[in-house]
Design an enzyme around this catalytic site. Structure first.
Site, short mmCIF file in Angstrom:
data_model
loop_
_atom_site.label_atom_id
_atom_site.label_comp_id
_atom_site.label_asym_id
_atom_site.label_seq_id
_atom_site.Cartn_x
_atom_site.Cartn_y
_atom_site.Cartn_z
N SER A 74 0.65 -0.92 -0.33
CA SER A 74 -0.07 0.22 -0.06
C SER A 74 1.18 1.40 0.29
O SER A 74 0.00 1.91 -0.23
CB SER A 74 -0.49 -0.14 1.27
N LYS A 152 0.10 4.84 7.10
CA LYS A 152 0.12 5.56 6.18
C LYS A 152 0.49 6.75 5.79
O LYS A 152 0.78 7.46 6.78
CB LYS A 152 -1.93 5.53 5.26
#
Length: 282
Positions: A74, A152
């Site tokens: 990701s 993230k």
């Protein structure tokens, strides 16, 4: 990772308690008797030896720096599968182990920071209340959030209005600029036909991956006080705030700042990339 944290806390408290109780109540009695049967018990000996080591590891891991491993794609192209990273645990305040409660405030995330956090789960309304569940559809209201640590990039700060449409992030109505850098061919990214772009995020320009022909999630989110909006750099292969909403500040674990190893599989059987060692996380 959380199970290890719990075991470490319990082992530290247990060995410390055994050592302290022996020192306060039993060591003097053994010294006075002085017989062979009054030597220090093995359990006390081990506790005295291990407690300082466990205590140092606990303090360092809880309040200074903690290692994590990147298991997914990701954050490509900036963080790769198999990267072992270090996370600054005091960048945003000191937090207690296990429950993650912040007891000393030292700072707040800045736009563009790469953060590690407890996965907050999907928001669902149950009996008129918003709950968080590990399952996005909330089949069972009492289902606990999956106890995982995710990573993230901070895109939205408290008070921001974030939108994502046509592969473009907008902050408070201003679309970010993107500079094409060419094709990206690493198959581990999970995005066929990915394009490498430089996203001009204010204060932290960085590279992202996108498939410009793919259909992606779009929407708009308002970031309330005490929350952040986070996204993965691999925009077509990241389950992030576009799916489950804003990130509560209480779920933050720390700021990622360094790759210290890249190794996949047991004993690096699936690959070892020495060029990743010492890579700063920007």
């Amino acid at each position: 990772m959380e199970a290890f944290e719990t075991i470490l806390v319990v082992a530290t408290l247990l060995t410390g308690a055994i050592w302290l109780l022996d020192k306060l109540f039993f060591a003097k009695r053994r010294a006075e008797r002085g017989g062979l049967l009054d030597e220090e018990p093995v359990l006390v000996d081990y506790s005295r030896a291990f407690f300082p080591v466990l205590a140092i590891v606990l303090v360092l891991r809880s309040f200074v720096v903690e290692p994590y491993k990147i298991p997914t794609a990701s954050m490509y192209p900036n963080l790769e599968i198999g990267d072992f990273i270090l996370v600054n645990k005091f960048a945003y305040g000191l937090r207690l182990p296990i429950n993650n409660h912040k007891f000393v405030a030292l700072g707040e995330p800045k736009r563009g920071d790469v953060v590690v956090f407890h996965y907050p789960g999907y928001p669902c309304e149950v009996d008129g209340k918003i709950v968080r569940s590990g399952d996005r559809y909330c089949y069972q209201p009492e289902t606990p959030v999956v106890n995982q640590n995710w990573i993230k990039r901070v895109i939205g700060l408290p008070g921001d209005r974030i939108s994502f449409e046509d592969n473009t992030v907008s902050i408070n109505g201003k679309p970010l600029a993107y500079q094409p850098l060419g094709a990206y061919a690493d198959p581990r990214s999970g995005v066929p036909g990915a394009q490498l772009l430089k996203e001009e995020l204010p204060g932290r320009p960085h590279e992202v991956l996108e498939n410009l022909d793919a259909h992606v999630v779009s929407g708009e989110w308002v970031v309330p006080a005490g929350h952040y909006f986070v996204m993965g750099d691999n925009r077509d292969n990241s389950e992030d705030g576009r799916f489950w909403g804003v990130l509560p500040e209480k779920d933050l674990r720390g700021k990622a700042f360094l790759v210290w190893l890249n190794c996949s599989g047991w004993f690096c059987s699936n690959g070892f990339n020495p060029s990743r060692i010492g890579t700063r996380i920007r």
